[in-house]
Design a protein around this motif. Structure first.
Motif, mmCIF file in Angstrom:
data_model
loop_
_atom_site.group_PDB
_atom_site.id
_atom_site.type_symbol
_atom_site.label_atom_id
_atom_site.label_comp_id
_atom_site.label_asym_id
_atom_site.label_seq_id
_atom_site.Cartn_x
_atom_site.Cartn_y
_atom_site.Cartn_z
ATOM 1 N N LEU A 289 0.856 -1.186 0.000
ATOM 2 C CA LEU A 289 0.000 0.000 0.000
ATOM 3 C C LEU A 289 0.892 1.236 0.000
ATOM 4 O O LEU A 289 1.864 1.310 0.775
ATOM 5 N N ALA A 290 0.581 2.196 -0.840
ATOM 6 C CA ALA A 290 1.330 3.455 -0.837
ATOM 7 C C ALA A 290 0.817 4.339 0.292
ATOM 8 O O ALA A 290 -0.377 4.324 0.604
ATOM 9 N N PRO A 291 1.694 5.105 0.949
ATOM 10 C CA PRO A 291 1.230 6.026 1.992
ATOM 11 C C PRO A 291 0.211 7.011 1.422
ATOM 12 O O PRO A 291 0.372 7.503 0.295
ATOM 13 N N LEU A 292 -0.834 7.302 2.196
ATOM 14 C CA LEU A 292 -1.813 8.298 1.770
ATOM 15 C C LEU A 292 -1.222 9.701 1.861
ATOM 16 O O LEU A 292 -1.507 10.565 1.037
ATOM 17 N N THR A 293 -0.423 9.915 2.929
ATOM 18 C CA THR A 293 0.348 11.158 3.063
ATOM 19 C C THR A 293 1.699 10.794 3.658
ATOM 20 O O THR A 293 1.902 9.686 4.147
ATOM 21 N N GLY A 294 2.645 11.747 3.637
ATOM 22 C CA GLY A 294 3.968 11.495 4.191
ATOM 23 C C GLY A 294 4.854 10.743 3.218
ATOM 24 O O GLY A 294 4.490 10.486 2.062
ATOM 25 N N THR A 295 6.047 10.372 3.701
ATOM 26 C CA THR A 295 7.023 9.713 2.827
ATOM 27 C C THR A 295 7.513 8.419 3.454
ATOM 28 O O THR A 295 7.659 8.303 4.670
ATOM 29 N N SER A 296 7.769 7.447 2.596
ATOM 30 C CA SER A 296 8.367 6.173 2.990
ATOM 31 C C SER A 296 9.712 6.061 2.288
ATOM 32 O O SER A 296 9.775 6.054 1.051
ATOM 33 N N THR A 297 10.798 5.991 3.064
ATOM 34 C CA THR A 297 12.144 5.930 2.506
ATOM 35 C C THR A 297 12.748 4.563 2.791
ATOM 36 O O THR A 297 12.877 4.161 3.953
ATOM 37 N N LEU A 298 13.099 3.832 1.730
ATOM 38 C CA LEU A 298 13.689 2.501 1.873
ATOM 39 C C LEU A 298 15.199 2.592 1.757
ATOM 40 O O LEU A 298 15.724 3.281 0.886
ATOM 41 N N GLY A 299 15.912 1.871 2.652
ATOM 42 C CA GLY A 299 17.362 1.831 2.582
ATOM 43 C C GLY A 299 17.832 1.053 1.360
ATOM 44 O O GLY A 299 17.175 0.107 0.918
ATOM 45 N N LYS A 300 18.967 1.458 0.813
ATOM 46 C CA LYS A 300 19.526 0.776 -0.362
ATOM 47 C C LYS A 300 19.983 -0.624 0.045
ATOM 48 O O LYS A 300 20.759 -0.790 0.978
ATOM 49 N N GLY A 301 19.494 -1.618 -0.679
ATOM 50 C CA GLY A 301 19.848 -2.995 -0.355
ATOM 51 C C GLY A 301 18.822 -3.693 0.515
ATOM 52 O O GLY A 301 19.017 -4.841 0.915
ATOM 53 N N LEU A 302 17.700 -3.017 0.811
ATOM 54 C CA LEU A 302 16.643 -3.636 1.607
ATOM 55 C C LEU A 302 15.992 -4.761 0.806
ATOM 56 O O LEU A 302 15.626 -4.590 -0.355
ATOM 57 N N SER A 303 15.867 -5.948 1.436
ATOM 58 C CA SER A 303 15.207 -7.097 0.805
ATOM 59 C C SER A 303 14.139 -7.606 1.766
ATOM 60 O O SER A 303 14.448 -8.089 2.854
ATOM 61 N N ILE A 304 12.873 -7.462 1.358
ATOM 62 C CA ILE A 304 11.744 -7.777 2.244
ATOM 63 C C ILE A 304 11.188 -9.159 1.924
ATOM 64 O O ILE A 304 10.922 -9.488 0.768
ATOM 65 N N GLY A 305 11.006 -9.964 2.967
ATOM 66 C CA GLY A 305 10.253 -11.209 2.870
ATOM 67 C C GLY A 305 8.903 -10.991 3.533
ATOM 68 O O GLY A 305 8.842 -10.771 4.746
ATOM 69 N N TRP B 224 13.927 -18.861 0.575
ATOM 70 C CA TRP B 224 14.857 -18.932 -0.554
ATOM 71 C C TRP B 224 15.412 -17.551 -0.916
ATOM 72 O O TRP B 224 16.556 -17.419 -1.325
ATOM 73 N N GLN B 225 14.616 -16.514 -0.743
ATOM 74 C CA GLN B 225 14.992 -15.177 -1.225
ATOM 75 C C GLN B 225 15.933 -14.418 -0.282
ATOM 76 O O GLN B 225 16.292 -13.282 -0.572
ATOM 77 N N ARG B 226 16.305 -15.025 0.835
ATOM 78 C CA ARG B 226 17.287 -14.456 1.772
ATOM 79 C C ARG B 226 16.956 -13.001 2.156
ATOM 80 O O ARG B 226 17.782 -12.102 1.993
ATOM 81 N N PRO B 227 15.765 -12.745 2.696
ATOM 82 C CA PRO B 227 15.411 -11.365 3.062
ATOM 83 C C PRO B 227 16.224 -10.890 4.265
ATOM 84 O O PRO B 227 16.632 -11.695 5.111
ATOM 85 N N ASN B 228 16.455 -9.576 4.340
ATOM 86 C CA ASN B 228 17.049 -9.031 5.564
ATOM 87 C C ASN B 228 15.986 -8.375 6.451
ATOM 88 O O ASN B 228 16.271 -7.944 7.558
ATOM 89 N N LEU B 229 14.740 -8.282 5.942
ATOM 90 C CA LEU B 229 13.605 -7.840 6.747
ATOM 91 C C LEU B 229 12.449 -8.802 6.511
ATOM 92 O O LEU B 229 12.011 -8.985 5.386
ATOM 93 N N LEU B 230 11.975 -9.420 7.593
ATOM 94 C CA LEU B 230 10.827 -10.320 7.517
ATOM 95 C C LEU B 230 9.595 -9.610 8.067
ATOM 96 O O LEU B 230 9.609 -9.105 9.193
ATOM 97 N N LEU B 231 8.541 -9.580 7.275
ATOM 98 C CA LEU B 231 7.250 -9.050 7.702
ATOM 99 C C LEU B 231 6.252 -10.201 7.658
ATOM 100 O O LEU B 231 5.912 -10.690 6.578
ATOM 101 N N LEU B 232 5.810 -10.655 8.809
ATOM 102 C CA LEU B 232 4.960 -11.844 8.892
ATOM 103 C C LEU B 232 3.609 -11.475 9.510
ATOM 104 O O LEU B 232 3.544 -11.014 10.648
ATOM 105 N N ASP B 233 2.549 -11.689 8.744
ATOM 106 C CA ASP B 233 1.199 -11.388 9.206
ATOM 107 C C ASP B 233 0.448 -12.707 9.392
ATOM 108 O O ASP B 233 0.018 -13.329 8.434
#
Length: 668
Positions: A374-390, A458-467
């Motif tokens: 989901l894109a932010p409705l307002t404000g900014t989301s800044t991702l670090g270079k090299g971020l890999s999300i699972g 398999w994708q070797r994430p450095n950030l895991l988001l688990l719902d």
């Protein structure tokens, strides 16, 4: 009392039970466990009379009223509240008879009086408020209660079926995975309700904390038998471990005896002087019954691959409103709906965050915003270079291609990797042989969830988001996931109703409440207390911020420059006053320290005694003689004592550490 006597049951060509015996007492709260496919749901089917044993007898009082959760929910226009109250079949029958009688020109006055008395006995005049409180506890708002059943999704319809079962007055309540479609707050409410349930309760569940809180008996379907254990799930694990030790020692002893007999036979069967003795030993060997090992469930385990190098911070949300864009029938945006307001949040390397909040507060919305779904409705989301999300979404299993195979899914994300390497990887997730190339449509929910996890690993994430990653997982796979997450070297944010997983894998909690994101200053027990004081205790949808006010985590601010020291002349009178105040402060701190130091000393004495006791037990367990048959009962006691000593030591050590922190705070 419920009795299973010499019960056998086949499902197709597969035997589920063979000559099984079991006795359950009235008022028992029973956890029914066993491997997937062992026959737990079939046992429920026999109790309901939908299945019949091929042999043997199942007996319980005919007058018992039984309640259970229906597996299908018709798409009715009936309001949710009325549908839940329909679970009280006797009440609805009385109401229908009263309505019919009152519609007559000359109703039977005697029968009218009887019906009003019967309705009073059935608590008809409080049923509306009871139904509302029940649905509030299960996560419905007052507005949702008036919506038609057909308007709810499958998971919410299952909650309504659960509500029907709880509304039904019963002597025997059967619940098959009741927590699968519930959030943590609803599970905590359900626990409290079931603790107060006066009848006999049988629960099938893969949630160990849920079982520990409620049950006092475990029935384990193992090797086609029904084995009863006193206590909760943790008690079962301790008793099971002791049985494994005893079984292993018995097998080891038998193997030594067999080896001794075989050695004698091989040495002397050709010698005439020893032939008779050799023949007698051959007969003894043939009579020796082969002891089958006490089987443990085949352990499944996996680990996350080493994460890719991560930026720090991984991401920053600055003034973000999270929510949804509203669209018309053509897909054009017509507005937006904000769920979580003004989020100032950053994720640092190594953080392990559990995300709390009642149903509908916005946990999944926040996770989707962090994941970029989901894109932010307002404000900014800044991702670090090299971020890999699972990212494991709450409905991740439904996103798989059910007409394709596990191997197809792997090739999709790793098109340049050799097929054999992908097959080996899938094999480590219990997808062997032809299963790798079979369509996943007939797979169980647990197998599909395992595949979804494999794709993320398999994708070797450095950030895991688990719902809600444990939905559909059995106890064994949940434990494997918990162990893997505990050893994961990256950053973790998890939403889960599995408290065992949360305790073992996270070290801080953040809560989404009242449209805001803020730290939660406490543990899961504090969260439970807070829920009962707010939403669950008062039936309100609003969750005020817990405990003391705290700001949302944000990137660490640069340290301020130290102010230049200032010197000033101090008069003798002021110095005397300072000394007096200093002495009073030291006395105050000493008074605060004394009870803490006394308790620390007492804890150290208790830990010393427990360590000595554990050392003695460990020494005895190293002695091969303890595993002899005549020492069976003593061995069971020793194993149990060892487990209790370890648990008590952990409790004492945690308290000791907390007291040390308090003492250090006083010294600061």
């Amino acid at each position: 009392m419920i009795r299973f006597q010499n019960v056998s049951l086949m499902r197709g060509t597969k035997p589920l039970l063979e000559n099984a015996d079991l006795t359950l007492n009235p008022g028992d709260k029973i956890g029914l466990i066993g491997a997937n496919g062992a026959g737990k749901s079939s046992l429920f089917g026999m109790l309901r009379g939908e299945l019949h044993p091929d042999q043997g007898l199942i007996d319980f009082p005919a007058k018992w009223r039984m309640a259970y959760v229906a597996q299908e929910t018709p798409a009715l226009d009936r309001p949710a509240l009325e549908y839940a109250i329909d679970g009280d079949v006797n009440l609805r029958r009385l109401q229908a008879e009263l309505d019919e009688l009152e519609s007559q020109d000359e109703p039977d006055g005697m029968r009218l009086g009887e019906l009003h008395g019967a309705l009073a006995d059935a608590d008809a005049y409080t049923v509306q408020s009871r139904g509302e409180q029940l649905l509030l506890g299960l996560g419905f708002s007052l507005a949702q209660m008036q919506q038609p059943v057909a308007s709810f999704s499958g998971g919410w319809r299952m909650r309504l079926n659960l509500a029907q079962a709880l509304m039904c007055p019963s002597d025997l309540l059967l619940l098959d995975e009741p927590t699968n479609h519930l959030d943590l707050d609803a599970i905590i409410w359900l626990e409290d309700w079931l603790k107060r349930y006066a009848g006999t309760l049988i629960i099938i569940s893969h949630d160990r904390d849920f079982l520990d809180e409620i049950v006092n008996v475990i029935v384990h379907i193992d090797d086609r038998k029904l084995k009863r254990y006193s206590g909760n799930y943790s008690g079962f694990e301790r008793q099971r471990a002791a049985q494994m030790v005893l079984a292993a020692s018995a097998i080891e002893k038998q193997q030594r005896q067999r080896a001794h007999l075989e050695s004698f036979i091989n040495r002397f069967k050709a010698q005439a002087t020893k032939a008779r003795q050799a023949q007698s030993r051959i007969k003894a060997l043939s009579r020796m019954e082969e002891l089958a090992p006490l089987r443990a469930a085949a352990e499944f385990s996996f680990e996350f691959r080493e994460p890719l190098a991560a930026p720090n911070p991984l991401l920053v949300l600055d003034g973000v409103d999270a929510g949804y864009v509203l669209r018309d029938e053509h897909g054009d945006p017509v507005g937006s709906k904000t769920i979580v307001n003004h989020i100032d949040f950053s994720l640092q390397i190594g953080q392990r965050i559990g995300l709390l909040g009642v149903n509908g507060a916005g946990k999944s919305t926040l996770i989707k915003t962090v994941a970029g779904e989901l894109a932010p409705l307002t404000g900014t989301s800044t991702l670090g270079k090299g971020l890999s999300i699972g990212y494991f979404a709450q409905h991740q299993v439904e996103m798989l291609r059910h007409d394709e195979s596990p191997l197809w899914h792997m090739v999709k994300i790793a098109p340049t990797t050799r097929e054999q390497e992908l097959r080996n990887f899938l094999g480590s997730f219990n997808f062997p042989g032809d299963m790798v190339t079979s369509p996943i449509k007939p797979f169980s929910g647990g197998e599909k969830a395992r595949l979804a996890l494999a794709l993320i690993v398999w994708q070797r994430p450095n950030l895991l988001l688990l719902d809600e990653p444990t939905n559909h997982l059995d106890l064994e796979t949940r434990e494997a996931l918990t162990m893997a997450l505990a050893q994961f070297e990256g950053t973790l944010v998890v939403v889960s109703h599995d408290r065992h997983l949360l305790r073992a894998t996270t070290d801080q909690f953040i809560i989404v409440a009242d449209g805001k994101l803020q730290p939660f200053d406490g543990d899961l027990d504090d969260y439970k207390d807070w829920l009962f004081k707010t939403k669950l205790g008062k039936g309100t949808d609003v969750l005020p911020a817990p405990g003391k006010a705290a700001s949302t985590p944000a990137p660490a601010a640069a340290p301020k420059a130290a102010a230049a020291p200032v010197t000033a002349q101090v008069s003798p009178a002021d110095r005397k006053e300072q000394k007096r105040l200093g002495a009073e402060e030291r006395q105050r701190l000493a008074a605060l320290r004394k009870p803490l130091e006394t308790r620390v000393k007492r804890l150290e004495e208790q830990m010393a005694k427990l360590n000595a006791k554990k050392a003695e037990i460990d020494a005895v367990l190293l002695d091969p003689a303890i595993y002899e048959a005549e020492n069976k009962e003593r061995l069971k006691t020793l194993v149990a004592d060892q487990a209790f000593a370890v648990r008590d030591l952990e409790t004492l050590e945690m308290e000791w550490l907390e007291l040390q922190e308090q003492l250090e705070g006083l010294a600061a």
